[in-house]
Design a protein around this motif. Structure first.
Motif, PDB file in Angstrom:
ATOM      1  N   THR A 140      -3.323   5.842  -3.580  1.00  0.00           N
ATOM      2  CA  THR A 140      -2.270   5.847  -4.592  1.00  0.00           C
ATOM      3  C   THR A 140      -0.973   6.374  -3.992  1.00  0.00           C
ATOM      4  N   THR A 141      -1.072   7.421  -3.201  1.00  0.00           N
ATOM      5  CA  THR A 141       0.114   7.973  -2.551  1.00  0.00           C
ATOM      6  C   THR A 141       0.713   6.967  -1.577  1.00  0.00           C
ATOM      7  N   ILE A 142      -0.121   6.297  -0.814  1.00  0.00           N
ATOM      8  CA  ILE A 142       0.362   5.278   0.121  1.00  0.00           C
ATOM      9  C   ILE A 142       1.063   4.153  -0.645  1.00  0.00           C
ATOM     10  N   GLY A 143       0.505   3.759  -1.763  1.00  0.00           N
ATOM     11  CA  GLY A 143       1.118   2.702  -2.575  1.00  0.00           C
ATOM     12  C   GLY A 143       2.477   3.091  -3.114  1.00  0.00           C
ATOM     13  N   TRP A 144       2.612   4.318  -3.604  1.00  0.00           N
ATOM     14  CA  TRP A 144       3.906   4.774  -4.126  1.00  0.00           C
ATOM     15  C   TRP A 144       4.937   4.899  -3.019  1.00  0.00           C
ATOM     16  N   VAL A 145       4.527   5.387  -1.866  1.00  0.00           N
ATOM     17  CA  VAL A 145       5.459   5.492  -0.733  1.00  0.00           C
ATOM     18  C   VAL A 145       5.903   4.101  -0.292  1.00  0.00           C
ATOM     19  N   ALA A 192       9.594  -6.784   3.077  1.00  0.00           N
ATOM     20  CA  ALA A 192       8.413  -7.637   2.926  1.00  0.00           C
ATOM     21  C   ALA A 192       7.145  -6.892   3.318  1.00  0.00           C
ATOM     22  N   ALA A 193       7.190  -6.128   4.412  1.00  0.00           N
ATOM     23  CA  ALA A 193       6.022  -5.366   4.842  1.00  0.00           C
ATOM     24  C   ALA A 193       5.673  -4.277   3.829  1.00  0.00           C
ATOM     25  N   ALA A 194       6.680  -3.640   3.250  1.00  0.00           N
ATOM     26  CA  ALA A 194       6.439  -2.578   2.276  1.00  0.00           C
ATOM     27  C   ALA A 194       5.835  -3.120   0.982  1.00  0.00           C
ATOM     28  N   ILE A 195       6.285  -4.265   0.522  1.00  0.00           N
ATOM     29  CA  ILE A 195       5.733  -4.798  -0.730  1.00  0.00           C
ATOM     30  C   ILE A 195       4.308  -5.294  -0.526  1.00  0.00           C
ATOM     31  N   ILE A 196       4.000  -5.782   0.675  1.00  0.00           N
ATOM     32  CA  ILE A 196       2.610  -6.165   0.954  1.00  0.00           C
ATOM     33  C   ILE A 196       1.728  -4.939   0.989  1.00  0.00           C
ATOM     34  N   ALA A 197       2.213  -3.868   1.602  1.00  0.00           N
ATOM     35  CA  ALA A 197       1.442  -2.623   1.651  1.00  0.00           C
ATOM     36  C   ALA A 197       1.292  -2.004   0.252  1.00  0.00           C
ATOM     37  N   LEU A 224       8.464   2.861  -2.738  1.00  0.00           N
ATOM     38  CA  LEU A 224       9.747   3.529  -2.511  1.00  0.00           C
ATOM     39  C   LEU A 224      10.447   2.950  -1.280  1.00  0.00           C
ATOM     40  N   CYS A 225       9.682   2.673  -0.229  1.00  0.00           N
ATOM     41  CA  CYS A 225      10.245   2.043   0.968  1.00  0.00           C
ATOM     42  C   CYS A 225      10.758   0.642   0.653  1.00  0.00           C
ATOM     43  N   PHE A 226      10.043  -0.081  -0.197  1.00  0.00           N
ATOM     44  CA  PHE A 226      10.497  -1.405  -0.610  1.00  0.00           C
ATOM     45  C   PHE A 226      11.834  -1.318  -1.341  1.00  0.00           C
TER      46      PHE A 226
END
Length: 70
Positions: free
Chosen positions: A10-15, A64-69, A18-20
């Motif tokens: 969940t933390t990785i997803g929120w980060v 693009a990489a952030a939204i995939i992650a 935010l990066c996106f």
């Protein structure tokens, strides 16, 4: 105040989200332009990482990489 316990994914997803958002804002701030091959301010194309010479392409790749992650 956080009510729910934090989980690693969940933390990785929120980060990532935010990066996106930050990458999308940076993408809008850097204009998309073509460089003249004879222009010394353009930096030239090293062939290895051409995105590094074009901030708009770099921020688009990061978004693009952030939204995939996310």
């Amino acid at each position: 105040m956080l009510v729910f316990p934090r989980r690693r994914l969940t933390t990785i997803g929120w980060v990532a989200l935010l990066c996106f958002g930050a990458s999308t804002i940076a993408d809008a701030l850097f204009p998309l332009h073509d460089c003249d091959p004879g222009d010394s301010t353009c930096g030239g194309d090293s062939g290895l990482f051409p995105q590094l010479h074009h901030p708009h392409a770099l921020t688009s790749t990061l978004a693009a990489a952030a939204i995939i992650a996310g």
